[in-house]
Design an enzyme around this catalytic site. Sequence first.
Site, PDB file in Angstrom:
ATOM      1  N   HIS A 144       0.815  -1.226   0.000  1.00 29.61           N
ATOM      2  CA  HIS A 144       0.000   0.000   0.000  1.00 29.61           C
ATOM      3  C   HIS A 144       0.843   1.268   0.000  1.00 29.61           C
ATOM      4  CE1 HIS A 144      -3.883  -1.853   0.212  1.00 29.61           C
ATOM      5  NE2 HIS A 144      -3.565  -2.540   1.277  1.00 29.61           N
ATOM      6  N   ASP A 203       0.351  -4.691   5.608  1.00 27.53           N
ATOM      7  CA  ASP A 203      -0.696  -5.604   5.160  1.00 27.53           C
ATOM      8  C   ASP A 203      -0.673  -5.693   3.646  1.00 27.53           C
ATOM      9  OD1 ASP A 203      -1.420  -2.855   5.180  1.00 27.53           O
ATOM     10  OD2 ASP A 203      -3.494  -3.378   4.762  1.00 27.53           O
ATOM     11  N   GLU A 204      -1.294  -6.744   3.136  1.00 25.56           N
ATOM     12  CA  GLU A 204      -1.543  -6.896   1.707  1.00 25.56           C
ATOM     13  C   GLU A 204      -0.355  -6.499   0.839  1.00 25.56           C
ATOM     14  OE1 GLU A 204      -6.365  -6.420   1.939  1.00 25.56           O
ATOM     15  OE2 GLU A 204      -5.269  -4.593   1.604  1.00 25.56           O
ATOM     16  N   VAL A 205       0.775  -7.116   1.110  1.00 27.29           N
ATOM     17  CA  VAL A 205       1.949  -6.907   0.244  1.00 27.29           C
ATOM     18  C   VAL A 205       1.753  -7.848  -0.942  1.00 27.29           C
ATOM     19  CG1 VAL A 205       4.458  -6.816   0.157  1.00 27.29           C
ATOM     20  CG2 VAL A 205       3.281  -6.525   2.349  1.00 27.29           C
TER      21      VAL A 205
END
Length: 557
Positions: A144, A203-205
């Site tokens: 992100h 998060d959400e790599v």
Amino acid sequence: MTRRQIMRCFAIMRSIRIKFFVLTFSLLTIYLFLFYFFIEKWINRKNDSVGQSSVGLSLKHVVVHLDLKGSPPKLKYLESLLPVFKYYGVNGLLMEYEDMFPYEGDLVNISSRNCYDKNELKNFLNKSVNMGIEIIPLIQTFGHMEHALKLQEFRQLRESQKFPDSMCPSKAGSLQLVKEMLTQVINFHASIVPLNHIHIGCDEVYHINKCDKCRHRNLTNIKLFYKHLQTLETTIHELSPRTTVLIWDDMLRGKKGLQLSSMDNADVEPVYWDYKPRLTVSHTDLLNYHRKFKNIWIATAYKGADGRVATTPNFKNRFNNHIAWLNFILGYKFGGESKVYDFKGIILTGWSRYSHMDPLCELLPAAIPSLVINLILIQKMKKGVVINEAETLDSDDFFSKYIQAEFNMRFKCRNMIYVDDFNSAVCNYENSEIYNELKNYNFFYKNIKDKFINDNAILASINYYSQIGNINMNTAQIHLSWCKDNLKKLSNFEEKFRYLMSVYYEKDVVDEYVMSKTYDTTKKIWNVWTTLKQHLKTVKWDRRPIQNNITMILNYV
Ligand SMILES: *[C@@H]1O[C@H](CO)[C@@H](O)[C@H](O)[C@H]1NC(C)=O
Ligand SMILES: *[C@@H]1O[C@H](CO)[C@@H](O)[C@H](O)[C@H]1NC(C)=O
Ligand SMILES: *[C@@H]1O[C@H](CO)[C@@H](O)[C@H](O)[C@H]1NC(C)=O
Ligand SMILES: *[C@@H]1O[C@H](CO)[C@@H](O)[C@H](O)[C@H]1NC(C)=O
Ligand SMILES: [Zn+2]
């Protein structure tokens, strides 16, 4: 058979029936007695194990997430919310600045042109701190990171050139970038009050371990992730030794978690997030985190989890998400431990976009009722509820028993009895116009969509039939006035909403939001309108079959 024989027969049958009845009755009585005896015992034991029939949560930190990315509410508005937060037991704000932080020097381009002014931001943070509401800045340091990686000057730090969201952890410039971001943010906050917590995202790599530099390190994804985490943690603790570091937990979930125990220590605290009305939280993951980390946090969502372009939160889903989480952690014990585990805090997330490049979802002022109902819920659960009820009451019962009175008073609702009633309830709170106008928008937008999808051939295939000159003039007239009406509705909404929204947001945000809601639809209807108008000039029609050489050549390559 004689009459006497028949009578005898009846007599025998009656006596058998009576015996049978007596036997059944006594067996049933014994059975029922035992049944109730054991049930009663079982329930009592359950209560005994909690010590009493009422149980509460400790949840020391109650944190509201303010997702500022690309849509900063006016600080004046945020300031007006501080007493509301305070009143409902909030003691922390998670400030996800993204491009709203006023970076300086080499980082100046990371900040949006409409980022917060340094002095005004400092003033706001100071006011919040003075009211006993801690500020926890959130700075993305792995995934992100579009706000930085989209820029020319940082594009070589992307893990994958096509996707500006994930940063490569193996390039020297990457650490330099996040270190500078962290330094600026930490110093800024420490100038007001010592920084207790910082959240570094992680998060959400989506793109990890893809580039040559990473591949050459011969690490598994989780190992690579964890190494970067350790680097970040060390960096932060060099800058600010007493600051606790939070991360979102999702990169550690699942099988990967099993390898957690083999990693060196990273002194961070995971925040386990789940925004669904029915949780899918894994006890195994929790246990892994418990063994590895000092504390565990949980995260719910009061907005931004009901669709990328949602206008208002799904009130019931948001409430059920919170009820589910709070029930989940109420009296939670890890296997083999006799003590109830204290989750350190709850973060009520309120997403403003799903990612940097996504449209705006629910606006903060339209989500205050959803936030408040869940804050009241947390307060009630902290005070203590009867444990049987916590487990068995459905959300409507829970609402009517514990929340309804306070909620209806706060929002001046006359007829809200069930949780999902909010949309139709007559509520007359301050700032309710923005919510009501969005309800109005949802209503006519749905009508427009339905008309385009379901209505007769003219709208569905107007481009084709207008080219071959075969349109029913009577329906064309009707559609023309439908177009006119709806164009008018759209422009009325646009005008009214601009006005309402400008109380809370600066012009850039208002422009984006209103246009993202009206532009495509207006354009589509306008197209139909002009086509129909053109067609209505037709005075003669050809014999069938209609000369038709229309073909489409689409090249997907
Ligand atoms: C910021 O962007 C501008 C315009 O692209 C560029 O000229 C300038 O060098 C950049 N600043 C920094 C510090 O990189
Ligand atoms: C913060 O507020 C306090 C109390 O109003 C004031 O004394 C202090 O100067 C303020 N600090 C900053 C950095 O604005
Ligand atoms: C990774 O593995 C390759 C081939 O197995 C080897 O040549 C290389 O030296 C290893 N790199 C590291 C950093 O261990
Ligand atoms: C269709 O094709 C015919 C012959 O191929 C041509 O004469 C005619 O102009 C075309 N009509 C249209 C509407 O393009
Ligand atoms: Zn890489």
